[in-house]
Structure formats: structure tokens, C-alpha cells
Design a protein around this motif. Structure first.
Motif, PDB file in Angstrom:
ATOM      1  N   ASP A 131     -57.325 -41.542  10.111  1.00 31.95           N
ATOM      2  CA  ASP A 131     -57.871 -42.512  11.738  1.00 31.95           C
ATOM      3  C   ASP A 131     -56.919 -43.699  11.542  1.00 31.95           C
ATOM      4  O   ASP A 131     -56.676 -44.019  10.018  1.00 31.95           O
ATOM      5  N   MET A 132     -56.023 -44.073  12.055  1.00 41.79           N
ATOM      6  CA  MET A 132     -56.028 -45.241  11.611  1.00 41.79           C
ATOM      7  C   MET A 132     -56.540 -46.902  12.401  1.00 41.79           C
ATOM      8  O   MET A 132     -57.002 -46.776  12.895  1.00 41.79           O
ATOM      9  N   PHE A 133     -55.952 -47.636  11.279  1.00 45.02           N
ATOM     10  CA  PHE A 133     -56.678 -48.988  11.747  1.00 45.02           C
ATOM     11  C   PHE A 133     -55.243 -49.879  11.276  1.00 45.02           C
ATOM     12  O   PHE A 133     -54.613 -50.352  11.049  1.00 45.02           O
ATOM     13  N   THR A 134     -55.088 -50.633  12.997  1.00 48.74           N
ATOM     14  CA  THR A 134     -54.205 -51.548  13.490  1.00 48.74           C
ATOM     15  C   THR A 134     -54.712 -52.716  13.223  1.00 48.74           C
ATOM     16  O   THR A 134     -55.554 -53.343  14.084  1.00 48.74           O
ATOM     17  N   LEU A 135     -54.211 -53.559  12.074  1.00 48.44           N
ATOM     18  CA  LEU A 135     -54.415 -55.129  11.827  1.00 48.44           C
ATOM     19  C   LEU A 135     -53.397 -55.413  12.616  1.00 48.44           C
ATOM     20  O   LEU A 135     -51.890 -55.576  12.199  1.00 48.44           O
ATOM     21  N   ASN A 194     -60.283 -51.250   4.626  1.00 45.66           N
ATOM     22  CA  ASN A 194     -60.963 -49.639   5.943  1.00 45.66           C
ATOM     23  C   ASN A 194     -59.810 -49.037   4.885  1.00 45.66           C
ATOM     24  O   ASN A 194     -60.077 -47.749   5.407  1.00 45.66           O
ATOM     25  N   TYR A 195     -58.964 -49.272   4.438  1.00 43.95           N
ATOM     26  CA  TYR A 195     -58.010 -48.273   3.349  1.00 43.95           C
ATOM     27  C   TYR A 195     -58.681 -47.595   2.688  1.00 43.95           C
ATOM     28  O   TYR A 195     -58.701 -46.903   2.829  1.00 43.95           O
ATOM     29  N   VAL A 242     -53.877 -47.444   7.255  1.00 44.09           N
ATOM     30  CA  VAL A 242     -53.673 -49.019   7.734  1.00 44.09           C
ATOM     31  C   VAL A 242     -51.776 -49.239   7.395  1.00 44.09           C
ATOM     32  O   VAL A 242     -51.486 -49.067   7.021  1.00 44.09           O
ATOM     33  N   ARG A 243     -52.157 -50.403   9.289  1.00 45.22           N
ATOM     34  CA  ARG A 243     -51.205 -51.173   9.206  1.00 45.22           C
ATOM     35  C   ARG A 243     -51.106 -52.909   9.026  1.00 45.22           C
ATOM     36  O   ARG A 243     -51.703 -53.155  10.307  1.00 45.22           O
ATOM     37  N   ALA A 245     -54.252 -52.948  19.367  1.00 44.51           N
ATOM     38  CA  ALA A 245     -54.884 -52.887  18.267  1.00 44.51           C
ATOM     39  C   ALA A 245     -56.710 -53.095  18.107  1.00 44.51           C
ATOM     40  O   ALA A 245     -56.667 -53.554  18.566  1.00 44.51           O
ATOM     41  N   SER A 246     -56.519 -52.713  16.339  1.00 38.50           N
ATOM     42  CA  SER A 246     -57.871 -52.134  16.176  1.00 38.50           C
ATOM     43  C   SER A 246     -58.587 -53.733  15.707  1.00 38.50           C
ATOM     44  O   SER A 246     -59.818 -54.138  16.078  1.00 38.50           O
TER      45      SER A 246
END
Length: 917
Positions: free
Chosen positions: A48-52, A81-82, A88-89, A563-564
Motif C-alpha cells: 500500500d502506498m503512503f504519499t507525503l 509508515n515504512y 512510501v514516497r 496525497a496521503s
């Protein structure tokens, strides 16, 4: 026999002291050399992606402690989150256009050189200045151990980026929300440019408060049936705007009174006007405001007419109830002027000085004397011109808009500007842009919850967004205007051709290329018939469109849109949060962020703002050199970041102490699991192990829940309490005997080691987002079983402690430990005993929930627990109404384990004898 060599003492090379300032830079450099960010992406592929999405700092000056706070918080959240298993990005970015950089470059050049220079050459110097500080700030952030896509940051002056800012502008235009208007906006005469609301600060300013008589025209007097002196009394704080007056606003539902000395004021304000000495005499006649609508008065400054109009904006809480109206100098004035066809007069140039129009329009007596005079210097001459029509003057201090950069007072000035219309509907939208943005807010999660109450009213009450600036360093509003008709061209082919040129040459192409080159081949437009717009975009448009240029363009591997998370300082409710929300709502009808976090600002230990003049500035590089970045990171995690954060040497020393406690807890755990080869089965744990594992399970899930809510302060408070009390204060103390004295492979010892290893591993996953360097160092020194193939901290993923069968109820036992401790402390103070192993406890053992005799002895760290004792009583304590007595141990001290369980001091106790044999 010397038993020391038979003990299994703790063993680890993990150093007690971190020596962080020396060691961190080496490890950080190794991470960057190994491109650890790319490794992190590879290790979580498909998760699952978490975008900051990083809000861009301004590329001007070194990083300060506020920058360090902001980037560290982002890094902690990203890594949390990682380590929880998400992909994560975070693509870091910089804002590179705008006034501060222009000013710095202009300072170096000198004004005359700058004015003689071609725009594209000046922009080249601005670009070089910004590039220099991008590098300086990037190095500063990397010293803090921040992991992000440093090799591919977004920089708003990159050619493709400028092209995508421009494309976002074109999208807004296509949606029908881009409009050009001649209307008053905040104008910085010091910076010579229009400003948006987000660039305005409020400071105290001293101004005049004046009441002025505007005599009714003869025709107006005839209409009202009045004779002799009769005129409206206006109140204003800006005498310099009187030459541009074209109206007087009255409230449509209020009654007005004509006084016996010839002045008209609102009936609701009459008593106050008498009291203040503005008017005298009695009210000789009442006149409804509607009777005076569109009648004319005479402006005493220049003899020009001023029309009476009606407006709901007129208030009765101050002034005279008659509002001086100059549509060129105020938002309300402009709106009421539009409805009543009032002339918009603007006699002030970009420097804040009266221009030639004061002569051409005859706005002042001897107008030539006023041309080139700064408006703030014109107040006194205008007061003299008013003569007897000036009924009262005084001075007062009030909150007044100032320019955020030059810190000079602003003015309202009507000019041709470009706006994004807030109350129009985008093409295909059901709601206005304002309502679309307000609806989008409802889908956003806010931390703290109260920040929603800051952003929402700002959107509800904001005016149209003025996006044009009269400067050189920025993305141009690159549209053509047809000279003959003044029509602006929004032809899709032309716009796309310009955008494509920007991709290759940057926005400088607008200045360097001819009209013919900027038009697509075979264009239906004749380049000679066109002129270029010269304004540039508000820098808030640049950063407000980054969701499109970074997340939506495909030019960066930056994560998903929306974005998250967006996270910035609380001042960004009126800045980046708002500009991003408006542009995303305009183009796509949604918020660009799912979650919004706001943090406070850094202040000194007294809560005062940091400034060089006060000498209370804490520079990040100084903190790192003295304490190490881990201490700065822990300070962030241990602070209530949602309000202002205090920082000082004293606070950092306390943080360093907390760090040492965490570090040495891990050191103890590592040292005691050094020879553990395999974890015991979940059903092999003893009562004390099950007790600590259950406690750890509850505590860690509470810490995780706090971290999930981005509440690191509460999470760390819970964790630190557990470390200090149950883990270090009890468990690590009561299990020393079994760890050091039992046989190496004794099931009891192995169970305790397994519990410690599981707790250390789970705890490592929780502290790693904050203390990443230390977590990596712990893994470096950890035994093979603990490492389990992990090469570095970035291989780590949080794993909870094993769920075990419930252990004993500890409420009475904890109370008994405290009571016992208080009783023996007195004996220790009086030097009657050194260690609790010298005593045994007697009383009703069934009160205690621990079944195993040895576990119960270990709980109190005594040599025996009995129903009764023949040893000398030295103390007592009471629990649940029952008395327990403390006695000198009746057996002899074992020379190996020091428990008083031996038959003589010469030989080992039964347990130790077996182990040694």
C-alpha cells in the motif's frame, strides 16, 4: 573456588555512549551513497502506498530550526509508515521564484544596473541564486538524517516544472475561472507589486481619524427641502484617499438626522457624535437614507461631486454612519461602486506616489505640487485644504495590513490584475469554486481537529485570488492580447505550443523569443497584431499547483494524487494549504490531500520568538555538532508539535538524558540475549515472562495507536513510562538472577531471554522512525537470532510481541513492591542492609497472585517468601489490611548468586552447585 567465571554476565559490544556528532555523519553518508531511498522503494514494491507531499521551503538562506522541525516531522511520519510495511514516497521540493530572490539579486546588482538589464539576463541571475541555496539547504537536511528522493527533487524553476505550472494556469483558464479585472487589491508600494491575502501581515500602525463635512449640492437641498448649510459627515482614517472619493455610502434601513448646525449623521450615531464633539446642536430633522439615494454632495478637497449610495456594509458601531467611498481604494467601495456606477479614480502610481492624473482630473488644488508626493506624506497638506470642513481630527493606533516581505504598510490600489474567481462555477462543475473547496474539506482528516476551523472560515470569507504580480522572476502569465481589441487569446493550440517551448527552454522563452516563434506553425494569428502580457504568477500559484506538477505530471516517482498527507506550519492555512486546495478544486473538484497536519513554530525556553537580535537562535548545525541529530529528532518526537515548540540547551540536555535511557535499555536487552540461538515456544514462558509480554503487548499497541494518529508525544510518553517502570524498573531487575546464575540452557533462562529479544525487536520497530541511526547501530551489534537476516534498519518491519496466555493480576503485587521498597529503604539509609537479598518476607502468601515460589522471590528480589520466619524482624509493611514482616534471612549467603539460600557461606547453594557441576 572463584565463581565469577561461572556466571553468564551480560555481553555486548554495543557502546554505552553513542558519540553521535562523530558517528552519525559517517552512517548518513553511507546511506546516501547506497541510495537507501531507492532501496526502500524496492523493498516495499507492491505494498500500500503512503504519499507525503513536501511543501517547498523557499530557496533563499540557510536552513533554520523551523526547517529542521518541519523536515524531521515529515521524516518520522514517512519512516513510521515504512516500518509499518507501507511503500512510501517523499520527493523534496523548493520554491524558487518570487520577490525575496529578486530583492537579493537586485541588492547585489544595484537598482540602475538591474533596470538597464534585459529581463532574461536578470532571470538568469535569479536562477543561479536559487540553485545555490537549493544545494546549501539540501546538504543541511541530509545532515539531519532525512531520507527522501534527494537525487530527483522538484525545483519550481526547472524547465518542465515551469511548463507544468503554466499548464495548470491554462487548465484554470479552460474552466472559465480566470478573469481580468480593474479593481482594488492589496498593493505593496515598497515592493511595487500586487499581493495576495497570504502575503499580508497585520501590524500596529498610527493613523489619523478624521470627520469631514461634504456639503449637499443645491439640487440635493432642493429635493430634500432644506435651506442653508447642510451636508453629510464622513469618517475616514486615510485622508490621502479623499481626492479619489466619488461616493458616500449610507445604510439602507437607517434613519439620519440633520443637526441644527447643518450636519447629517446616522440617528444611531448622533449621541456618540455629540459626545465626541464632532457635531453640536440638536437634531432638527429626521431623513430616511432612501430619501437621499443618488443625491450629490460636494467633495471639499476638489469641488467634484460625490454621489450618495446605499450599502449593507455600513455599520453603526463607529464613525458617523456615512462612509467615505473611493472605489479605487477599497474592496467594499469597489463593490458598491459597481452597483451604483461610481467612477473608479486611481491617482496613485506603483511607488505609492500621486501621478499625473491628479492634474488631469483636477483632484487637488495646485495639483502639480502633489505629483510624485508619497501618499503618506500627503495627509497633512490635505487636512489643511479641508479647512472648516474638517470637523475633528485625532490619531489612533490600529491593526493595519503590511507587506510580508518589506514589512511596510500596504495600500488598496485599483489596477488591472488577473484573478481566479471564487464565486464562479468551473466548467462542468455543479458548485462555485468556493463551495467545491468547502465540500472538499469535508473529506479531509485534520490534525489537530481544530485546524479545520481555521481553514474553513478562510475559504468561506476569502475574496477572489489575485494571481498576477508586476515582477520579473516567476512564471509569466504567458498569454497574448490582440492589440486592436485587447482580447486575450486562450486558443488551445497556442497555449500548448507555449507550454511545449517552456518544457525545452523554460519560461525564459516568453522573454527571449519573438511573437512569431511563440506561435505554432501555421497559426491563424498574425504575430504583429499581438502583444505579450508582462505579469508573472503569484509564487503561491507555483507551490499551490505542485500536486499537478509533482504528483500528476509523471515527471517524478512521487506517489499518488491526492496525497496521503500534507504537513506544514500553521501559517500555511492562509498559504500553501489554501492555494493547493483552490487549484485542485478548480481543476479536478477534489482536495489534493487526504490528511492535513499543522505544526507550531519553534520558540525559546521562555516561549519567545527566535531572532538574531535577541541572541536566542538555535541553529540546526550547532545542535547537531553539540548533541547529534538523534537528539534533535527525539526533541521533535517528545514535543507537542501541534502548538509552539520550546527549544534550548536545557531542553536538549533533558532530551539527551531520555535518549541515554532508551539506548541503555536496548544495551541491557542486547547484552542479555547474546547467546540466545532459538526462541522458546509461546507456551514455554513462565509467569514473569508472560506478565511482561502481556504488558509490552498492551503498551506497544497503545504506542502504535498514538503514532497512527501522528501523536508521537503521547506514544513516547507511554513507551518511556513502560521502559522506566515495568521493563527497566521491574523486569530487567527481577530477572538478573536467572539470566546470570541459571544454567545457560535452563528453560527459565531461555524463556526470559526470548521475552527480552521479542520486546527489544518490537520496540526497535517503534523507535526506528525517530531514532533511525540508533536503531541501525543496535542491529549492527545484535546477535544473529535478533538480526534474522536483516542487513540494516531499512530491512526492518514492525512485528508485535507474541500473544501469550494471560499471566497474574499485578495490582496487589505492584502495591506490595512499593510498600516493601519503602520499608527497606529506611534500612539501607541506616546502613543496616545493602541488598534486599539479605532479607526474607513472612506473611499470608496466598494474597499474592504469583504461584511459583522462585518467581515470587524474584518479584521482591528477596531470598525467601514464607508464611512465617524465625529470623530477626527488621521491618514490616501492610497490603490490603494484611501485615507482612521483613526478617533477616535465616540461611547463609551463596558465594555465587549472593542469595541467602546456602547452608554455609563457604559453599554454593543447591541451585548453583548443580549449575557449576
Amino acid at each position: 573456588m572463584d565463581f565469577k567465571d561461572t556466571l553468564l554476565l551480560p555481553k555486548t559490544d554495543f557502546p554505552m555512549r553513542g558519540n553521535l556528532p562523530n558517528n552519525e555523519p559517517k552512517k548518513y553518508q553511507a546511506w546516501y551513497d547506497a541510495d537507501i531511498y531507492e532501496q526502500m522503494k524496492a523493498k516495499r514494491e507492491g505494498a500500500d502506498m503512503f504519499t507525503l507531499h513536501d511543501g517547498p521551503p523557499y530557496a533563499n538562506g540557510d536552513i533554520h530550526i523551523g526547517h529542521a522541525l518541519n523536515k524531521t516531522l515529515k521524516d518520522i511520519i514517512l519512516k513510521y509508515n515504512y516500518f509499518q510495511g507501507k511503500a512510501v514516497r517523499m520527493t523534496p521540493g523548493w520554491d524558487c521564484h518570487g520577490l525575496p530572490i529578486e530583492q537579493k539579486v537586485e541588492e547585489k546588482l544595484g537598482k540602475s544596473k538591474k533596470e538597464a538589464m534585459p529581463t532574461e539576463k536578470f532571470r538568469e541571475l535569479c536562477r543561479a541564486h536559487a540553485a545555490k541555496f537549493v544545494d546549501i539547504q539540501r546538504d543541511g537536511f541530509k545532515q539531519l538524517g532525512i531520507i527522501a528522493d534527494w537525487e530527483n527533487p522538484y525545483v519550481t524553476m526547472d524547465f518542465k516544472f515551469e511548463a507544468n505550472i503554466y499548464r495548470t494556469l491554462c487548465e484554470v483558464a479552460k474552466k472559465g475561472l480566470l478573469i481580468e479585472r480593474h479593481k482594488p487589491i492589496f498593493w505593496s508600494w515598497a515592493a511595487r507589486t500586487a499581493l495576495a491575502d497570504a502575503e499580508v501581515e497585520y501590524e500596529d500602525k498610527e493613523d489619523y481619524s478624521i470627520y469631514v463635512h461634504f456639503e449637499l449640492s443645491d439640487a440635493a437641498k432642493e429635493t430634500l427641502g432644506v435651506e442653508g448649510k447642510a451636508g453629510l459627515v464622513i469618517w475616514t482614517t486615510t485622508p490621502w484617499t479623499l481626492p479619489a472619493n466619488t461616493g458616500i455610502s449610507l445604510h439602507p434601513e437607517e434613519m439620519y438626522v440633520l443637526t441644527s448646525d447643518g450636519h447629517i449623521v446616522a440617528e444611531a450615531r448622533f449621541d456618540a457624535m455629540i459626545e465626541e464633539g464632532v457635531v453640536s446642536g440638536h437634531a432638527s430633522r429626521k431623513i430616511a437614507s432612501t430619501e437621499m439615494k443618488h443625491l450629490l454632495t460636494i467633495n471639499p478637497v476638489n469641488g467634484r461631486t460625490s454621489k450618495i449610495v446605499l450599502g449593507e456594509h455600513v455599520l453603526m458601531d463607529g464613525g458617523s454612519g456615512c462612509v467615505h467611498t473611493a472605489p479605487g481604494h477599497g474592496e467594499d467601495d469597489y463593490k458598491i461602486g459597481l452597483l451604483n456606477d461610481l467612477e473608479v479614480i486611481m491617482p496613485v502610481d506603483e511607488r505609492g506616489c500621486y501621478d499625473e492624473s491628479v492634474v488631469g482630473l483636477n483632484l487637488l488644488p495646485n495639483p502639480e505640487e502633489f505629483v510624485g508626493m508619497h501618499i503618506f506624506k500627503a495627509n497633512e497638506p490635505i487636512l489643511e485644504i479641508l479647512g472648516d470642513n474638517l470637523l475633528k481630527q485625532s490619531k489612533f493606533v490600529h491593526s493595519y495590513p503590511h507587506c510580508w516581505r518589506t514589512k511596510k504598510p500596504l495600500i488598496y490600489r485599483a489596477t488591472n490584475q488577473w484573478f481566479i474567481s471564487i464565486d464562479d462555477k468551473a466548467e462542468g462543475a455543479k458548485e462555485t469554486l468556493r463551495n467545491t473547496a468547502l465540500n472538499a474539506i469535508e473529506d479531509v482528516e485534520f490534525y489537530p481537529k481544530t485546524s479545520k476551523n481555521r481553514l474553513k472560515p478562510m475559504i468561506e470569507g476569502r475574496p477572489d485570488w489575485c494571481i498576477s504580480r508586476q515582477r520579473s522572476w516567476g512564471v509569466p502569465i504567458a498569454f497574448f492580447r490582440i492589440k486592436s481589441t485587447k482580447e486575450v487569446i486562450f486558443d488551445a493550440d497556442v497555449l500548448e505550443h507555449v507550454a511545449n517551448l517552456f518544457d525545452v527552454h523554460g519560461a525564459d522563452a516568453w522573454y527571449a523569443m519573438s511573437n512569431a516563434e511563440l506561435l505554432p506553425e501555421g497559426s491563424k494569428y498574425n504575430p504583429d497584431d499581438l502583444e505579450k502580457l508582462t505579469d508573472i504568477l503569484d509564487v503561491w500559484f507555483d507551490s499551490g499547483s505542485t500536486w499537478n506538477s509533482v504528483l500528476g505530471s509523471g515527471n517524478y516517482d512521487a506517489g499518488q494524487y491526492p496525497a496521503s498527507l500534507y504537513i506544514e506550519g500553521s501559517d500555511q492555512h492562509r498559504g500553501w494549504f489554501q492555494s493547493s486546495l483552490l487549484l485542485s478544486s478548480a481543476v479536478n473538484g477534489i482536495s489534493p490531500y487526504k490528511t492535513l497536519i499543522t505544526h507550531g513554530f519553534t520558540v525559546d525556553k521562555k516561549g519567545e520568538k527566535m531572532s538574531k537580535s535577541k541572541g536566542n537562535v538555535m541553529a540546526p548545525d550547532k545542535v547537531i555538532k553539540q548533541y547529534g541529530s538523534e537528539i534533535l529528532r527525539l526533541w521533535v518526537a517528545l514535543s507537542d508539535y501541534q502548538s509552539d515548540l520550546k527549544i534550548s540547551d536545557e531542553i536538549l540536555k533533558q532530551t539527551a538524558e531520555q535518549y541515554r535511557k532508551i539506548r541503555n535499555t536496548f544495551r541491557f536487552l542486547l547484552a542479555n540475549v547474546d547467546d540466545l540461538d532459538v526462541y522458546v515456544a509461546d507456551d514455554a514462558y513462565g509467569e514473569l515472562d508472560r506478565w511482561i509480554l502481556a504488558k509490552a503487548g498492551t503498551v506497544f499497541s497503545s504506542v502504535k495507536a498514538s503514532f497512527d494518529e501522528y501523536d508521537f508525544l503521547r506514544g513516547f510518553a507511554t513507551l518511556n513510562h513502560f521502559i522506566t517502570n515495568e521493563l527497566s524498573g521491574i523486569y530487567m531487575d527481577i530477572t538478573k538472577d536467572r539470566l546470570y546464575c541459571e544454567d545457560k540452557n535452563d528453560p527459565v533462562r531461555r524463556a526470559t531471554q526470548s521475552a527480552m529479544a521479542h520486546i527489544a525487536k518490537a520496540m526497535l520497530g517503534l523507535v526506528a522512525p525517530v531514532l533511525t541511526y540508533t536503531a541501525d547501530e543496535i542491529l549492527e551489534y545484535a546477535p544473529a537470532l535478533f538480526k534474522d537476516g536483516l542487513e540494516n534498519v531499512f530491512d526492518l518491519m514492525y512485528v508485535a510481541v507474541p500473544e501469550v496466555e494471560a499471566s497474574f493480576d499485578d495490582s496487589i503485587l505492584l502495591e506490595a513492591r512499593v510498600k516493601f521498597s519503602e520499608a527497606v529503604d529506611k534500612l539501607k539509609k541506616e546502613k543496616l542492609m545493602k541488598s534486599t537479598l539479605e532479607v526474607e518476607i513472612a506473611g499470608e502468601m496466598s494474597l499474592f497472585a504469583i504461584n511459583d515460589q522462585k518467581d515470587l522471590e524474584d518479584w521482591f528480589v528477596v531470598s525467601a517468601m514464607k508464611e512465617s520466619s524465625e529470623g530477626e524482624q527488621v521491618a514490616s509493611f501492610e497490603v490490603e489490611g494484611k501485615t507482612f514482616t521483613v526478617h533477616k534471612a535465616t540461611a547463609a549467603k551463596c558465594p555465587r548468586c549472593w542469595r541467602f539460600t546456602s547452608t554455609s557461606e563457604e559453599c554454593a547453594c543447591e541451585r548453583c552447585a548443580k549449575v557449576v557441576a
